[in-house]
Design a protein around this motif. Structure first.
Motif, PDB file in Angstrom:
ATOM      1  N   GLU A   1       0.881  -1.063   0.070  1.00 31.74           N
ATOM      2  CA  GLU A   1       0.034  -0.096  -0.037  1.00 31.74           C
ATOM      3  C   GLU A   1       0.894   1.348  -0.023  1.00 31.74           C
ATOM      4  O   GLU A   1       2.076   1.229   0.567  1.00 31.74           O
TER       5      GLU A   1
ATOM      6  N   GLY B   1      -0.719   7.134   2.839  1.00 34.23           N
ATOM      7  CA  GLY B   1      -1.195   8.240   2.500  1.00 34.23           C
ATOM      8  C   GLY B   1      -2.435   8.217   1.152  1.00 34.23           C
ATOM      9  O   GLY B   1      -2.850   9.357   1.148  1.00 34.23           O
TER      10      GLY B   1
ATOM     11  N   ILE C   1      -5.146   7.634  -1.070  1.00 34.05           N
ATOM     12  CA  ILE C   1      -6.829   7.194  -1.017  1.00 34.05           C
ATOM     13  C   ILE C   1      -6.980   6.187  -2.216  1.00 34.05           C
ATOM     14  O   ILE C   1      -6.731   6.388  -3.218  1.00 34.05           O
TER      15      ILE C   1
ATOM     16  N   ARG D   1     -16.308   9.908  -7.361  1.00 33.14           N
ATOM     17  CA  ARG D   1     -15.848  10.389  -6.210  1.00 33.14           C
ATOM     18  C   ARG D   1     -14.864  11.407  -6.168  1.00 33.14           C
ATOM     19  O   ARG D   1     -14.707  11.957  -5.106  1.00 33.14           O
TER      20      ARG D   1
ATOM     21  N   ILE E   1     -15.966  12.273  -2.598  1.00 34.04           N
ATOM     22  CA  ILE E   1     -15.433  12.196  -1.386  1.00 34.04           C
ATOM     23  C   ILE E   1     -15.331  13.398  -0.797  1.00 34.04           C
ATOM     24  O   ILE E   1     -15.056  14.550  -1.449  1.00 34.04           O
TER      25      ILE E   1
ATOM     26  N   GLU F   1     -12.686  14.843   0.316  1.00 35.52           N
ATOM     27  CA  GLU F   1     -11.208  15.503   0.131  1.00 35.52           C
ATOM     28  C   GLU F   1     -11.601  16.289  -1.172  1.00 35.52           C
ATOM     29  O   GLU F   1     -10.563  17.021  -1.769  1.00 35.52           O
TER      30      GLU F   1
ATOM     31  N   GLY G   1      -0.633  -1.897   5.016  1.00 33.30           N
ATOM     32  CA  GLY G   1      -2.129  -1.482   5.029  1.00 33.30           C
ATOM     33  C   GLY G   1      -2.521  -1.084   6.966  1.00 33.30           C
ATOM     34  O   GLY G   1      -1.571  -1.002   7.625  1.00 33.30           O
ATOM     35  N   PRO G   2      -3.882  -1.098   6.830  1.00 32.84           N
ATOM     36  CA  PRO G   2      -4.862  -1.040   5.812  1.00 32.84           C
ATOM     37  C   PRO G   2      -4.870   0.203   5.064  1.00 32.84           C
ATOM     38  O   PRO G   2      -4.471   1.003   5.364  1.00 32.84           O
ATOM     39  N   ALA G   3      -5.547  -0.165   3.691  1.00 34.72           N
ATOM     40  CA  ALA G   3      -5.819   0.903   2.857  1.00 34.72           C
ATOM     41  C   ALA G   3      -6.794   1.729   3.146  1.00 34.72           C
ATOM     42  O   ALA G   3      -7.680   1.246   3.885  1.00 34.72           O
ATOM     43  N   ASP G   4      -6.709   2.953   2.636  1.00 38.31           N
ATOM     44  CA  ASP G   4      -7.849   3.936   2.755  1.00 38.31           C
ATOM     45  C   ASP G   4      -8.751   3.675   1.675  1.00 38.31           C
ATOM     46  O   ASP G   4      -8.689   4.376   0.764  1.00 38.31           O
ATOM     47  N   VAL G   5      -9.690   2.658   1.683  1.00 36.18           N
ATOM     48  CA  VAL G   5     -10.346   2.489   0.358  1.00 36.18           C
ATOM     49  C   VAL G   5     -11.807   3.130   0.440  1.00 36.18           C
ATOM     50  O   VAL G   5     -12.363   3.132   1.426  1.00 36.18           O
ATOM     51  N   ARG G   6     -11.939   3.949  -0.759  1.00 34.05           N
ATOM     52  CA  ARG G   6     -13.245   4.730  -0.691  1.00 34.05           C
ATOM     53  C   ARG G   6     -14.214   3.763  -2.099  1.00 34.05           C
ATOM     54  O   ARG G   6     -13.549   3.799  -2.965  1.00 34.05           O
TER      55      ARG G   6
END
Length: 140
Positions: free
Chosen positions: A55, A58, A60, A70, A79, A81, A134-139
């Motif tokens: 990953e 930082g 997304i 998104r 999102i 951001e 990880g964990p990943a910032d999954v959107r």
């Protein structure tokens, strides 16, 4: 141009060339510095690619199928951001090909500062930049 139909691009190579025309793509080091300065780093790699490569801290993670929705602040599905069309978005993929197409699509919806990373995450890793587990910032 392919064949006699001038409206058809010269395959994916032609589409890629058009997507990159006039765009300043970033090196991994430039992308990392821009992210530290507030740019939005967006990883479009698949889950299996991220599992194999790691990953990007930082970043997304946004699936390519919903990327424009998104990140376009006018979409109604953005999102937090994605606060405006002036946000600098830097797209990452595995090798820097599909990210060029994704960045071009983002520019087409008004995110005029969208670009990508030359060489993708493979170049990021080669540059010695951080990779996490990880964990990943999954959107979604």
């Amino acid at each position: 141009m392919r064949g006699q139909d001038r409206s058809v691009a010269d395959g994916v190579a032609g589409v890629l060339e058009a997507a990159r025309a006039g765009v300043r793509r970033l090196t991994p080091d430039e992308a990392a510095a821009a992210a530290r300065a507030g740019a939005l780093l967006v990883d479009t790699r698949t889950e299996s690619q991220r599992a194999a490569q790691g990953e990007v801290p930082g970043a997304i993670v946004i699936d390519r199928t919903v990327l424009e929705w998104r990140l376009d602040p006018a979409s109604g599905f953005a999102i937090p951001e994605a606060a405006g069309h002036d946000v600098q978005v830097i797209v990452l993929c595995r090798q820097g090909y599909s990210s060029s197409l994704a960045a071009a699509s983002l520019r087409a919806v008004g995110l005029h500062r969208a670009t990508d990373v030359v060489g993708g995450v493979e170049a990021w890793i080669e540059a010695g930049l951080p990779i996490g587990t990880g964990p990943a910032d999954v959107r979604t």
